[in-house]
Design an enzyme around this catalytic site. Structure first.
Site, PDB file in Angstrom:
ATOM      1  N   GLU A   4     -32.090  15.029  22.557  1.00 58.86           N
ATOM      2  CA  GLU A   4     -33.459  15.157  23.073  1.00 58.86           C
ATOM      3  C   GLU A   4     -34.020  16.545  22.757  1.00 58.86           C
ATOM      4  O   GLU A   4     -35.183  16.685  22.379  1.00 58.86           O
ATOM      5  CB  GLU A   4     -33.483  14.928  24.593  1.00 58.86           C
ATOM      6  CG  GLU A   4     -33.073  13.522  25.043  1.00 58.86           C
ATOM      7  CD  GLU A   4     -31.565  13.288  25.014  1.00 58.86           C
ATOM      8  OE1 GLU A   4     -30.799  14.218  24.655  1.00 58.86           O
ATOM      9  OE2 GLU A   4     -31.143  12.175  25.339  1.00 58.86           O
TER      10      GLU A   4
ATOM     11  N   ALA B  40      -7.308  -6.830   5.654  1.00 56.66           N
ATOM     12  CA  ALA B  40      -7.838  -7.284   4.361  1.00 56.66           C
ATOM     13  C   ALA B  40      -6.959  -8.440   3.924  1.00 56.66           C
ATOM     14  O   ALA B  40      -5.734  -8.339   3.966  1.00 56.66           O
ATOM     15  CB  ALA B  40      -7.771  -6.152   3.346  1.00 56.66           C
TER      16      ALA B  40
ATOM     17  N   ASP C  37       4.689  -0.222   3.841  1.00 55.52           N
ATOM     18  CA  ASP C  37       3.572   0.394   3.090  1.00 55.52           C
ATOM     19  C   ASP C  37       3.632   1.915   3.015  1.00 55.52           C
ATOM     20  O   ASP C  37       2.922   2.503   2.210  1.00 55.52           O
ATOM     21  CB  ASP C  37       2.221   0.043   3.753  1.00 55.52           C
ATOM     22  CG  ASP C  37       1.963  -1.445   3.821  1.00 55.52           C
ATOM     23  OD1 ASP C  37       2.686  -2.194   3.155  1.00 55.52           O
ATOM     24  OD2 ASP C  37       1.024  -1.847   4.545  1.00 55.52           O
TER      25      ASP C  37
ATOM     26  N   LEU D  47      -3.002   6.439   6.628  1.00 52.76           N
ATOM     27  CA  LEU D  47      -3.943   6.128   7.716  1.00 52.76           C
ATOM     28  C   LEU D  47      -4.957   7.234   7.998  1.00 52.76           C
ATOM     29  O   LEU D  47      -5.378   7.427   9.135  1.00 52.76           O
ATOM     30  CB  LEU D  47      -3.174   5.756   9.009  1.00 52.76           C
ATOM     31  CG  LEU D  47      -2.177   4.606   8.871  1.00 52.76           C
ATOM     32  CD1 LEU D  47      -1.462   4.372  10.202  1.00 52.76           C
ATOM     33  CD2 LEU D  47      -2.860   3.320   8.417  1.00 52.76           C
TER      34      LEU D  47
ATOM     35  N   ALA E  45      -0.418  -7.958  15.545  1.00 53.45           N
ATOM     36  CA  ALA E  45      -1.800  -8.415  15.774  1.00 53.45           C
ATOM     37  C   ALA E  45      -1.811  -9.591  16.749  1.00 53.45           C
ATOM     38  O   ALA E  45      -2.634  -9.644  17.672  1.00 53.45           O
ATOM     39  CB  ALA E  45      -2.454  -8.802  14.448  1.00 53.45           C
TER      40      ALA E  45
HETATM   41  N1  AOF Z   1      -3.619  -3.501   1.528  1.00 57.14           N
HETATM   42  C1  AOF Z   1      -4.809  -3.179   2.074  1.00 57.14           C
HETATM   43  C2  AOF Z   1      -4.894  -2.507   3.340  1.00 57.14           C
HETATM   44  N2  AOF Z   1      -3.763  -2.189   3.996  1.00 57.14           N
HETATM   45  C3  AOF Z   1      -3.731  -1.348   5.185  1.00 57.14           C
HETATM   46  O1  AOF Z   1      -3.972   0.017   4.828  1.00 57.14           O
HETATM   47  C4  AOF Z   1      -2.799   0.790   5.048  1.00 57.14           C
HETATM   48  C5  AOF Z   1      -2.630   1.835   3.978  1.00 57.14           C
HETATM   49  O2  AOF Z   1      -3.506   2.888   4.295  1.00 57.14           O
HETATM   50  P1  AOF Z   1      -3.511   4.259   3.469  1.00 57.14           P
HETATM   51  O3  AOF Z   1      -2.080   4.632   3.186  1.00 57.14           O
HETATM   52  O4  AOF Z   1      -4.196   5.247   4.343  1.00 57.14           O
HETATM   53  O5  AOF Z   1      -4.287   3.986   2.186  1.00 57.14           O
HETATM   54  C6  AOF Z   1      -1.690  -0.231   5.069  1.00 57.14           C
HETATM   55  O6  AOF Z   1      -0.568   0.200   5.763  1.00 57.14           O
HETATM   56  C7  AOF Z   1      -2.346  -1.393   5.766  1.00 57.14           C
HETATM   57  O7  AOF Z   1      -2.431  -1.189   7.160  1.00 57.14           O
HETATM   58  N3  AOF Z   1      -6.121  -2.220   3.836  1.00 57.14           N
HETATM   59  C8  AOF Z   1      -7.261  -2.550   3.148  1.00 57.14           C
HETATM   60  O8  AOF Z   1      -8.356  -2.275   3.636  1.00 57.14           O
HETATM   61  N4  AOF Z   1      -7.170  -3.146   1.962  1.00 57.14           N
HETATM   62  C9  AOF Z   1      -6.021  -3.500   1.387  1.00 57.14           C
HETATM   63  O9  AOF Z   1      -6.028  -4.061   0.285  1.00 57.14           O
END
Ligand code: AOF
Length: 485
Positions: free
Chosen positions: A82, A193, A239, A243, A333
């Site tokens: 504001e 995804a 993976d 994050l 999930a």
């Molecule tokens: N494969 C996939 C995803 N995967 C998610 O993203 C994480 C990897 O994150 P980072 O290491 O930060 O790039 C992975 O552990 C999973 O949770 N996300 C998406 O938007 N698209 C994708 O095709």
């Protein structure tokens, strides 16, 4: 939280009666609705940076309907929206209308937002929604009215379909705070995804990448607007994610790993806490030696007697987290959905087919056997992002807070032993308590005397930062007087 939806289904989040008073009022409503929506859009520009404060936006419009000034809260502790808007509008503020997506709080304890509007000569204020926190609800509105300013609150003073939609946009931009005001868990978004045939990885577990680069940038934005991102142990093993939010702006959320067994790799990207912290939540007593290893790397480990999504979310709620992004696999999930802690789902669907009867899907077993049991999302939105389709919707509606709160007198009538404005007792266990900025978990900076000289002060990023440093001499906190907005 990204909210730039293009095609939306028509079902409103909250249904209200539609009332029309003829063409004039319809035009009037359309103008008010447009400016309130603009205020909501502005407020979202700093999503993720204002937490635990709300997102605030303000538009000043002249009587001829022209925008004279705009502003939004850049980050917690900065100048109110504001004040910025009336500064931008200058002399045009006199006699103008101010549009606020949300009733202001009093971050500095001195009603800066209200004073700015009053001093600028604003004649009318239109408020999208009242402040969701009980101790702040209605007080700025009362204060503005006491200065002779006409204040209209959407859904209270007038209603129509356009205004209801505008009000909904105000609820959406501050959904995490509204949830905090009425539940004991943070606002949680499940994001995934998947391929067109519903897989989140190949049967080998390989998943990089399903969605396009553009979609993944949207994920960085989602992360940037969240207080924390949570994954399970399997995602860490499979993976090795980072994050982080890598879209070049905004803040980076805390990373949370939820693991029963603590069966995790000794080396992982998430154990690098040089830029952002990682918290591992696990079952009490799990792999003590590994807990020590994590602690030596600076990773915080929190043990739970009963490790489940609800307990974990209630814990993070108490620590002041407003919004959590779930980027986990299907098992976690499903468990989170079953525990009713997921409020919204954001799914990127890539036009790809990977096949594989063992390839994982985004949500594991929910124990449903008939299609009639399926969970139907509400307020579903569809948007094309590069080659992918982004589908999002709510599993639970954003709670609609009662528009009227008990006045000071009414509160005393309900329970005479309660003095709601008792000055000698202050609560700050939770960051959103009235004096929540004193909480160790609140990111408010504090100023403390430093050295021998009386007028020597040092600023610490938070109460926790101050306490983390050993002090030789007892110090007195002198400047943390602002209250939680
Ligand atoms: N494969 C996939 C995803 N995967 C998610 O993203 C994480 C990897 O994150 P980072 O290491 O930060 O790039 C992975 O552990 C999973 O949770 N996300 C998406 O938007 N698209 C994708 O095709």
């Amino acid at each position: 939280m990204a909210l730039s939806f293009r095609i939306c289904s028509s079902s409103p989040l909250i249904c209200r009666a539609t009332l029309s008073n003829g063409d004039n009022s319809r035009n009037y409503h359309t103008t008010d609705a447009a400016f309130i929506r603009r205020a909501a859009d502005l407020s979202e520009m700093s999503a993720g940076l204002t937490s635990p404060h709300p997102n605030f936006g303000c538009v000043i419009a002249t009587s001829s309907g022209k925008v004279a000034g705009e502003g939004y809260l850049y980050a917690q502790g900065t100048k109110p929206a504001e004040a910025l808007a009336v500064e931008a509008a200058g002399e045009f503020s006199r006699g103008a209308t101010a549009y606020l997506n949300m009733e202001p709080g009093d971050c500095h304890g001195d009603h800066t937002a209200v004073s700015a509007l009053v001093q600028a000569g604003i004649e009318r204020v239109v408020v999208g929604i009242r402040h969701p926190l009980q101790h702040l609800r209605g007080s700025a509105i009362r204060e503005l009215r006491s200065h002779g300013i006409e204040v209209n609150v959407l859904g209270e003073d007038f209603e129509s379909k356009v205004l209801e939609d505008a009000r909904k946009s105000c609820l959406l931009v501050n959904a995490p705070l509204i949830h905090r005001a009425c539940s004991r868990v943070p606002f949680s978004v499940l994001k995934y995804a998947m391929t067109l045939d519903g897989k989140i990885a190949a049967s080998s577990g390989h998943a990089a990448w399903i969605s396009s680069k553009l979609s993944r940038t949207r994920v960085f934005e989602l992360r940037g607007g969240s207080d924390a991102v949570i994954v399970g142990g399997n995602t860490v093993r499979q993976d090795d994610p980072r994050l982080t939010a890598r879209h070049g702006q905004g803040h980076t959320p805390t990373r949370i790993v939820m693991t029963q067994s603590l069966d995790l790799p000794e080396k992982a990207n998430l154990w690098d806490v040089s830029e952002v912290s990682t918290i591992v939540v696990t079952q009490r007593g799990a792999r003590k030696s590994f807990q020590k290893l994590l602690a030596s790397k600076g990773v915080e480990v929190v043990e739970f007697d009963m490790l489940n999504p609800r307990e974990v979310m209630e814990y993070f709620h108490l620590r002041g987290y407003l919004s959590i992004l779930w980027e986990c696999g299907g098992t976690l999930a499903a468990s989170a959905i079953s525990s009713s802690v997921i409020h919204k789902v954001v799914a990127f669907v890539a036009p790809k087919i990977i096949g594989g009867s063992k390839a994982p899907s985004p949500v594991g077993d929910l124990g449903m056997v008939e299609m009639t049991q399926a969970l139907n999302l509400i307020d579903v939105c569809y948007e094309q992002v590069g080659p992918d389709m982004l589908v999002s919707g709510f599993l639970q509606p954003i709670p609609d807070l009662l528009p009227v709160i008990p006045s000071e007198d009414a509160t005393v009538e309900i329970d005479p032993s309660v003095d709601p404005f008792e000055p000698s007792i202050i609560f700050f266990y939770k960051t959103w308590d009235l004096y929540g900025s004193f909480s160790n978990f609140s990111p408010h900076p504090i100023r403390m005397p430093y050295g021998e000289e009386n007028d020597d002060y040092m600023t610490w990023s938070s109460v926790e930062h101050y306490y983390q440093v050993p002090h030789n001499s007892p110090c007195k906190m002198v400047s943390c007087s602002f209250k939680t907005t």
